[in-house]
Design an enzyme around this catalytic site. Structure first.
Site, PDB file in Angstrom:
ATOM      1  N   GLY A   1     -11.760  -8.980  -2.077  1.00  0.00           N
ATOM      2  CA  GLY A   1     -11.653 -10.129  -1.179  1.00  0.00           C
ATOM      3  C   GLY A   1     -10.660 -11.188  -1.588  1.00  0.00           C
ATOM      4  O   GLY A   1      -9.533 -10.902  -1.981  1.00  0.00           O
TER       5      GLY A   1
ATOM      6  N   ARG B   1       0.812  -1.218   0.000  1.00  0.00           N
ATOM      7  CA  ARG B   1       0.000   0.000   0.000  1.00  0.00           C
ATOM      8  C   ARG B   1       0.848   1.272   0.000  1.00  0.00           C
ATOM      9  O   ARG B   1       0.429   2.297  -0.526  1.00  0.00           O
ATOM     10  CB  ARG B   1      -0.938  -0.005   1.201  1.00  0.00           C
ATOM     11  CG  ARG B   1      -2.043  -1.013   1.009  1.00  0.00           C
ATOM     12  CD  ARG B   1      -2.922  -1.099   2.215  1.00  0.00           C
ATOM     13  NE  ARG B   1      -4.108  -1.871   1.903  1.00  0.00           N
ATOM     14  CZ  ARG B   1      -4.961  -2.320   2.810  1.00  0.00           C
ATOM     15  NH1 ARG B   1      -4.761  -2.068   4.081  1.00  0.00           N
ATOM     16  NH2 ARG B   1      -6.017  -3.001   2.443  1.00  0.00           N
TER      17      ARG B   1
ATOM     18  N   GLY C   1     -13.458  -4.041   0.381  1.00  0.00           N
ATOM     19  CA  GLY C   1     -14.837  -3.575   0.562  1.00  0.00           C
ATOM     20  C   GLY C   1     -15.224  -2.509  -0.450  1.00  0.00           C
ATOM     21  O   GLY C   1     -16.344  -2.511  -0.972  1.00  0.00           O
TER      22      GLY C   1
ATOM     23  N   LYS D   1     -20.400 -17.915  -0.675  1.00  0.00           N
ATOM     24  CA  LYS D   1     -21.850 -17.784  -0.498  1.00  0.00           C
ATOM     25  C   LYS D   1     -22.553 -16.929  -1.543  1.00  0.00           C
ATOM     26  O   LYS D   1     -22.040 -15.902  -1.956  1.00  0.00           O
ATOM     27  CB  LYS D   1     -22.122 -17.160   0.867  1.00  0.00           C
ATOM     28  CG  LYS D   1     -21.765 -18.069   2.014  1.00  0.00           C
ATOM     29  CD  LYS D   1     -22.069 -17.384   3.311  1.00  0.00           C
ATOM     30  CE  LYS D   1     -21.847 -18.330   4.474  1.00  0.00           C
ATOM     31  NZ  LYS D   1     -21.946 -17.623   5.745  1.00  0.00           N
TER      32      LYS D   1
HETATM   33  P1  AMP Z   1     -15.335 -14.954  -0.821  1.00  0.00           P
HETATM   34  O1  AMP Z   1     -14.649 -14.217   0.297  1.00  0.00           O
HETATM   35  O2  AMP Z   1     -16.790 -14.779  -0.853  1.00  0.00           O
HETATM   36  O3  AMP Z   1     -14.663 -14.668  -2.142  1.00  0.00           O
HETATM   37  O4  AMP Z   1     -15.161 -16.496  -0.503  1.00  0.00           O
HETATM   38  C1  AMP Z   1     -13.910 -17.086  -0.499  1.00  0.00           C
HETATM   39  C2  AMP Z   1     -13.962 -18.381   0.221  1.00  0.00           C
HETATM   40  O5  AMP Z   1     -14.782 -19.296  -0.464  1.00  0.00           O
HETATM   41  C3  AMP Z   1     -12.604 -19.024   0.305  1.00  0.00           C
HETATM   42  O6  AMP Z   1     -12.204 -19.071   1.649  1.00  0.00           O
HETATM   43  C4  AMP Z   1     -12.813 -20.416  -0.270  1.00  0.00           C
HETATM   44  O7  AMP Z   1     -12.180 -21.425   0.480  1.00  0.00           O
HETATM   45  C5  AMP Z   1     -14.310 -20.590  -0.176  1.00  0.00           C
HETATM   46  N1  AMP Z   1     -14.793 -21.586  -1.146  1.00  0.00           N
HETATM   47  C6  AMP Z   1     -14.614 -21.615  -2.454  1.00  0.00           C
HETATM   48  N2  AMP Z   1     -15.145 -22.737  -2.985  1.00  0.00           N
HETATM   49  C7  AMP Z   1     -15.671 -23.445  -1.977  1.00  0.00           C
HETATM   50  C8  AMP Z   1     -16.355 -24.713  -1.874  1.00  0.00           C
HETATM   51  N3  AMP Z   1     -16.591 -25.435  -2.946  1.00  0.00           N
HETATM   52  N4  AMP Z   1     -16.745 -25.115  -0.656  1.00  0.00           N
HETATM   53  C9  AMP Z   1     -16.505 -24.360   0.433  1.00  0.00           C
HETATM   54  N5  AMP Z   1     -15.871 -23.165   0.394  1.00  0.00           N
HETATM   55  C10 AMP Z   1     -15.463 -22.714  -0.796  1.00  0.00           C
END
Ligand code: AMP
Length: 396
Positions: free
Chosen positions: A354, A35, A377, A198
């Site tokens: 993220g 940064r 964010g 999610k």
């Molecule tokens: P995000 O912060 O929403 O981008 O989510 C990232 C997280 O999603 C990471 O920690 C990954 O380990 C998790 N992730 C990705 N694919 C899967 C999966 N098939 N099952 C469980 N977690 C997952």
């Protein structure tokens, strides 16, 4: 869009909001200076014009209390080394000490103010506090994308006191340009690749980008809510049961808007959420009980590759597997390779928000894509279509 190039800083003092919220180790040494490096071009331009720079930032979450372990004095040496100038320090970001330090500042010099968040007024967006800050410079420059989604005193409110003398630094300008390239002026076909855990955390992004993209690739843990909603067997895979209707409505909406949606067709399933688990490849809608999908399968990656290589503009947010475990990182690495290849062929690629940024850095794709966003964010909110207060304050 008014940027730092629209001003000559000769004999001027620039009040620059930077994001020096860097990680420190137990010895209070900087462990990742990305940064600080990112703010360097803006600072150098001000100094080369013959001006001086007054830098303000937050560090950590001191919640309005003075806290020595979060003092910005701990980053002075690193900042001096990177900028190439001995950076001076003011022990408070407002008041007599700060004003005296600014008054003594000569052209070519850099002053770093103490942590803004030692004052609760910073996060409250307090106008009187912002006015005090505004006394510390002739021109206000915002170069902190990472906090542009916050209406804090130093990121947003202070701009009111510089009606004609405010602009974006190079870093913030590049972030805005990169987002615009994807969301407004991207060469077609435009493809968004959304992964992550999610549906619920990505839903606003999906709804916003459906009007802007030609192709939507969905991967990662989100997949299984879509597959189950369509009647597939997902075994023990991660799923948000209460989001199944939402998943179906997204697919409907995409169809009605002519957006092609690509979901995984096969997965690497494991008999436990463990790097040492037994694994097998199976169709995404036929995952046996006791097994869970943890990475994209080979046919899925072939399908994704084809779409990515045909795209001229790419947005990537979220890993397509549990990349933190080596055995389930292959899909995410392959995706990075496809995006690298597309970028080499002339496509514009933006990685932002993220965990995909963490993945890109971990697997060495940082310099192989067109742009990696510096704000988690702030990037997510931009992709959701929100106007960031820190950006609006300069444009006003
Ligand atoms: P995000 O912060 O929403 O981008 O989510 C990232 C997280 O999603 C990471 O920690 C990954 O380990 C998790 N992730 C990705 N694919 C899967 C999966 N098939 N099952 C469980 N977690 C997952």
């Amino acid at each position: 869009m008014r940027t730092i190039d629209d001003f000559n800083f000769k004999d001027k003092k620039a009040l620059v909001r930077v994001d020096f919220n860097v990680p420190l180790n137990e010895e209070l040494k900087v462990t990742d200076a990305t940064r600080i490096e990112a703010a360097k071009p803006t600072i150098i331009k001000i100094l080369e014009d013959g001006g001086s720079a007054v830098l303000m930032s937050h560090l950590g979450r001191p919640k309005g209390q003075v806290n020595d372990s979060m003092s910005l004095k701990h980053i002075l040496n690193k900042a001096s080394e990177i900028i190439g100038v001995q950076v001076k320090f003011a022990e408070n970001c407002v008041g007599e000490k700060a004003e005296a330090a600014v008054a003594a500042l000569k052209p070519g010099e850099v002053l770093l103010l103490e942590n803004l968040r030692f004052h609760a007024e910073e996060e409250q967006g307090d106008e009187a506090f912002a006015e005090q800050l505004s006394k510390l410079g002739d021109i206000y420059v915002n170069d902190a994308f990472g906090t542009a989604h916050r209406a804090h005193a130093s990121t947003t409110i202070v701009a009111r006191f510089f009606p004609e003398k405010k602009c974006f630094g190079y870093l913030l300008a590049r972030e805005i340009e990169a987002i615009d390239k994807v969301m407004k002026s991207g060469e077609k076909p435009v493809t968004a690749i959304l992964g992550g855990a999610k549906v619920s955390s990505k839903i606003t992004i999906i709804e916003n980008i459906l009007d802007k993209v030609d192709n939507l690739i969905i991967g990662g843990g989100m997949t299984y809510t879509f597959v189950k909603a369509q009647g597939g067997r997902i075994g023990d895979s991660i799923c948000e049961d209460d989001k199944q209707d939402l998943a179906l409505s997204i697919l409907e909406k995409a169809k009605s808007r002519g957006v092609n949606v690509y979901l995984p067709v096969d997965v690497v399933a494991a008999d436990a959420f463990d790097n040492n688990a037994e694994t097998k490849v199976c169709p995404v809608d036929q995952i046996p009980d006791g097994w869970q999908g943890l990475d994209a399968g080979p046919q899925t990656l072939e399908n994704f590759k084809k779409v990515i290589l045909e795209s001229r503009t790419l947005l990537w947010n979220g890993p397509v597997g549990v990349f933190e475990m080596e055995r389930f990182a292959k899909g995410t690495i392959a995706l990075g390779e496809f995006i690298e290849e597309a970028t080499k062929n002339g496509a514009f690629s933006l990685v932002g928000g993220g965990d995909s940024v963490a993945a890109v850095k971990q697997f060495g794709f940082e310099d192989k894509v067109s742009y990696v966003s510096t704000g988690g964010g702030a990037m997510l909110e931009s992709l959701e279509g929100k106007t960031l207060p820190g950006i609006a304050a300069i444009l006003k």
